[in-house]
Design a protein around this motif. Structure first.
Motif, PDB file in Angstrom:
ATOM      1  N   ILE B 115       8.663  19.284  17.087  1.00 13.68           N
ATOM      2  CA  ILE B 115       7.204  19.902  16.709  1.00 13.68           C
ATOM      3  C   ILE B 115       6.127  19.240  17.343  1.00 13.68           C
ATOM      4  N   THR B 129       4.405  27.500   9.171  1.00 15.07           N
ATOM      5  CA  THR B 129       5.042  28.177   8.574  1.00 15.07           C
ATOM      6  C   THR B 129       5.604  27.303   7.480  1.00 15.07           C
ATOM      7  N   ARG B 157       9.081  29.352  17.552  1.00 15.30           N
ATOM      8  CA  ARG B 157      10.528  29.124  17.221  1.00 15.30           C
ATOM      9  C   ARG B 157      11.318  29.145  18.400  1.00 15.30           C
ATOM     10  N   LEU B 160      10.493  25.920  19.941  1.00 14.26           N
ATOM     11  CA  LEU B 160      11.544  24.546  18.924  1.00 14.26           C
ATOM     12  C   LEU B 160      12.882  24.550  18.933  1.00 14.26           C
ATOM     13  N   ARG B 161      13.028  25.998  19.318  1.00 15.94           N
ATOM     14  CA  ARG B 161      14.729  25.816  19.722  1.00 15.94           C
ATOM     15  C   ARG B 161      15.321  25.091  21.386  1.00 15.94           C
ATOM     16  N   LEU B 164      14.387  21.705  20.608  1.00 16.91           N
ATOM     17  CA  LEU B 164      16.299  21.375  19.744  1.00 16.91           C
ATOM     18  C   LEU B 164      17.279  21.172  20.811  1.00 16.91           C
TER      19      LEU B 164
END
Lengths: 192, 168
Positions: B115, B129, B157, B160-161, B164
């Motif tokens: 993040i 969120t 998202r 972030l995906r 990760l």
């Protein structure tokens, strides 16, 4: 899947571990102390520079040996310090576990410092006293029995001081060992 | 109860109800505990100053998050920027000790670090969120349209995906 993913992130986001503020403050205090300790390394370097100046002013074998020997001790000391100070400055991450890890590394560093002092201090003291004796004998300052008695008294005094310092360090070692045992226990609990 | 005492009470209630969320928000804009504490103090002070002017046009939660985000943006603009654009996302990995299996904490840290690497416009949307805010609330806090919130959130998202995934 998207909602599950978001829900997982949400859980992880909300369970960010709060690092105990006392632990952070303690580590920050230690950092200041360690930085001051690093500054104190300037002193032996100044002493070393002093011996070089004296060796140039009085270029006799005892003075030159005193200067060379002093620099050998300084270099050995600095190499040890810089190697022993590796990874002690900041936690690897902003987590409780990383702060505990850092505290453990610092405890081990302190124990290494103490072990090193137990070997280094008597050796350094012996070297300085022997070198001083050579310098005084060479310059003809030791003539009568009283001079030798003063010299012997100074030797005993210096040895006594070193003994007291080492005794205090022994007490400190016990304290640090107890702290290390506590931190290792805490680390085990964090990993469970 | 005097007006000042009432204001103080309200301020403390707001901070105790939202302290965790504000601390997480501050952490997402800073690199270490000391900076996070500084920013948290700044946010608390800004809320204290703005509270007398709050007339209930929005929810208190939206109100304090708007202040917090504005304060955080000012804070990072006055300091060396962290990651503010997509190009800056390829930062070196933090030093995690491979010998330690702090699996749960590391997962949380991975998310937090990912993040932290997001450009600020996406970071804002995703953190709000994750604080359980609706599109309407996020739009209100950030001063953007709800459709824009949706677009930013989808992009956040996705990024972030990817982050990760790379760090697995």
């Amino acid at each position: 899947v998207n909602e599950e993913e978001l829900e997982l992130w949400r859980r992880q986001w909300h369970s960010q571990p709060a690092i105990p503020i006392e632990l952070i403050r303690k580590v920050e205090r230690q950092t200041v102390y360690l930085k001051l300790q690093r500054l104190s390394l300037i002193l032996p370097v100044l002493v070393g520079i002093g011996t070089i100046v004296l060796a140039f002013m009085t270029p006799t074998l005892p003075w030159v040996l005193l200067s060379v020997g002093t620099w050998v001790f300084i270099i050995v000391g600095l190499v040890f310090q810089f190697r022993n100070d590796k990874d002690i400055w900041a936690p690897a991450a902003e987590t409780t576990a990383a702060y505990v890890d850092l505290s453990i590394i610092r405890c081990r560093k302190t124990l290494n410092d103490i072990r090193y002092s137990f070997i280094f201090s008597p050796l350094l003291t012996t070297f300085v006293l022997v070198a001083l004796y050579q310098v005084l004998a060479d310059s003809g300052a030791l003539r009568i029995a009283r001079d030798y008695a003063i010299m012997a008294g100074s030797f005993l005094y210096a040895a006594g001081i070193v003994g007291i310092v080492l005794w205090l360090m022994r007490a400190k070692r016990k304290k640090v060992e107890a702290e290390l045992a506590y931190l290792l226990d805490l680390q085990r609990k964090l990993t469970d | 109860m005097s007006a000042r005492a009432a204001l103080e009470q309200r301020f403390h209630q707001l901070l105790s109800a939202n302290g965790g969320a504000l601390s997480r928000l501050a952490a997402s804009y800073t690199n270490n505990a000391s900076d996070r504490d500084d920013l948290f103090q700044d946010i608390a002070l800004a809320i204290w100053k703005a509270l007398p002017g709050f007339r209930g046009e929005s929810s208190e939660r939206t109100f304090i998050f708007r202040i917090a985000h504005n304060r955080a943006i000012t804070y990072i603009s006055q300091r060396r920027p962290t990651s503010t654009s997509a190009e800056e996302m390829d930062l070196p990995d933090p030093r995690l000790n491979p010998e330690k299996d702090f699996a749960r904490e590391q997962q949380e840290m991975r998310l937090f670090e990912a993040i932290h690497r997001l450009p600020v416009e996406y970071r804002q949307v995703i953190t709000l969120t994750l604080e359980d805010m609706s599109y309407a609330e996020i739009a209100d806090v950030l001063g953007i349209g709800e459709s824009n919130v949706g677009v930013r959130l989808n992009r956040a998202r996705q990024m972030l995906r990817e982050l990760l995934e790379v760090r697995k």
